[in-house]
Design an enzyme around this catalytic site. Sequence first.
Site, PDB file in Angstrom:
ATOM      1  N   HIS A 187       0.818  -1.215   0.000  1.00 51.18           N
ATOM      2  CA  HIS A 187       0.000   0.000   0.000  1.00 51.18           C
ATOM      3  C   HIS A 187       0.855   1.270   0.000  1.00 51.18           C
ATOM      4  CE1 HIS A 187       0.674  -0.371   4.444  1.00 51.18           C
ATOM      5  NE2 HIS A 187       0.750   0.943   4.343  1.00 51.18           N
ATOM      6  N   ASP A 195      -0.380  -7.447   0.759  1.00 50.43           N
ATOM      7  CA  ASP A 195       0.180  -6.129   1.050  1.00 50.43           C
ATOM      8  C   ASP A 195       1.697  -6.185   1.014  1.00 50.43           C
ATOM      9  OD1 ASP A 195       0.453  -3.496   1.668  1.00 50.43           O
ATOM     10  OD2 ASP A 195      -0.406  -3.604   3.676  1.00 50.43           O
ATOM     11  N   GLY A 251       3.840   5.858   9.009  1.00 54.63           N
ATOM     12  CA  GLY A 251       5.242   5.924   8.626  1.00 54.63           C
ATOM     13  C   GLY A 251       5.981   4.633   8.898  1.00 54.63           C
ATOM     14  N   SER A 303       4.780   1.732   8.076  1.00 54.75           N
ATOM     15  CA  SER A 303       4.386   0.767   7.041  1.00 54.75           C
ATOM     16  C   SER A 303       5.590   0.181   6.327  1.00 54.75           C
ATOM     17  CB  SER A 303       3.492   1.452   6.008  1.00 54.75           C
ATOM     18  OG  SER A 303       2.190   1.605   6.486  1.00 54.75           O
ATOM     19  N   SER A 353       1.810  -3.943   7.864  1.00 53.56           N
ATOM     20  CA  SER A 353       0.708  -3.593   6.974  1.00 53.56           C
ATOM     21  C   SER A 353      -0.100  -2.444   7.550  1.00 53.56           C
ATOM     22  CB  SER A 353      -0.182  -4.818   6.730  1.00 53.56           C
ATOM     23  OG  SER A 353      -1.326  -4.466   5.987  1.00 53.56           O
TER      24      SER A 353
END
Length: 458
Positions: free
Chosen positions: A206, A236, A317, A319, A334
């Site tokens: 993402h 993801d 941030g 991720s 995720s």
Amino acid sequence: MRHARRRIVRRAARLAAVGGLLLGGTMVTRAMASEPPDGSAAPHTLAQTASGTGGALVARLGTSRTAGHWVGADGRPVVAVTDERTAEEVRRAGAEAKVVRHSMSELRSATSTLRAATRVPGTAWALDYRSNEVVVRGDSTVSGADWSRLTGVAEGIGGFVRMERTEGTFTTRLNGAQPILSTAGRCSAGFNVTDGSNDFILTAGHCGPTGSVWFGDNGGDRRVGATVAGSFPGDDFSLVEYANGKAGDGADVVAVGDGKGVRITGVGEPAVGQRVFRSGSTSGLRDGQVTALEATVNYPEGTVTGLIETDVCAEPGDSGGPMFSEGLALGVTSGGNGDCAKGGTTFFQPLPEAMESLGVRLIVSGQQGAGAGAGTAPSSPAATGGGGTTPGAAAPGATAPVTGVSGSTLLSRLTDRRTIGPGMLVVAGSLIALVATRWIRTEQDRKAYRRHYSATWG
């Protein structure tokens, strides 16, 4: 009488000193014979053996007779089984058995029914092996009507589907390891991987679509690379190819903050109850436990399935940042709800599935760069420690080699019972005591001789 008491005291002191020498020598011998501890204070947990044992039993016994496995509070593997006969097989294999009502096949059938229902953004569900339930959660964005409708679906499945409302919202953590930036926002570098020719960063899907260009600084002066493949929603994960094709030195290390890093030695499968660590560019190093597997999250952008559920906190941030345990790579961040002030739930994309789909292998310790091995789970913990990157010297996914953790004092090393330090201290103390008793005896003999000489020759 006085001389007799002195002799008894001297002999007792000598015996104590000799005993100390023998004890200290034994401590040193045992410490040298055992596996030396890491010189670092890096994250570490010993759940991998239990996880492997439980996983092997579940795979052998099948989904109709078992309902998952987890690591118990005492570190032993626990396997959920549906009958006493299967429980006996588990106990004979050295694991603890818990007889439950619903098999893994029933639990997965329930999640399939939930997935087939009308999608409700802000909801998530996962398999809770320890309670033998499917837990469905709804965040603050889910309306009363939608929650009521989903509750009706759960009631139709059976009493083993538990409904819970949760605070906050389930969101992806866009906006670790170290930061990578693009026009889409900020994410965290995950793990370095290779296809045998070029090196890549494996991060969250993402974070940005194929073609997204990533930089290692706000000014856009240090280009990291571009996204060349990925999957989101559904999965993801994504692949960022390095601009120069190579990850650089220290490609097997993930940053954990304060100039320190953890060396990655392989890929692992997580287990419920296992202690894990996550690193992210916003909130740094955090730890917690795996709480459930095979989780599904209905993000606003779409549904992602097959995730790892944990109680580790994360913030925007983080991720794409790495999750690991015992030096084994487990997944990339995720999304979730909450923050690191109040806590929350965080979901991770499992690493093996992502790498298989992308056709890449993990760059592991001792095999950096193109052609690195696949990194199967090793039998021993990873070597870890500290290391820092020189600003601008390496791409975000390629931290500097581990060089040891700073701040360790000589006293702490000497008193660490896992080292030869305590034994050496006992030996040294015993030698000092032995020398002291010898010196005292010599002085007493000298004084006695002087008294005798004075009395004789007056």
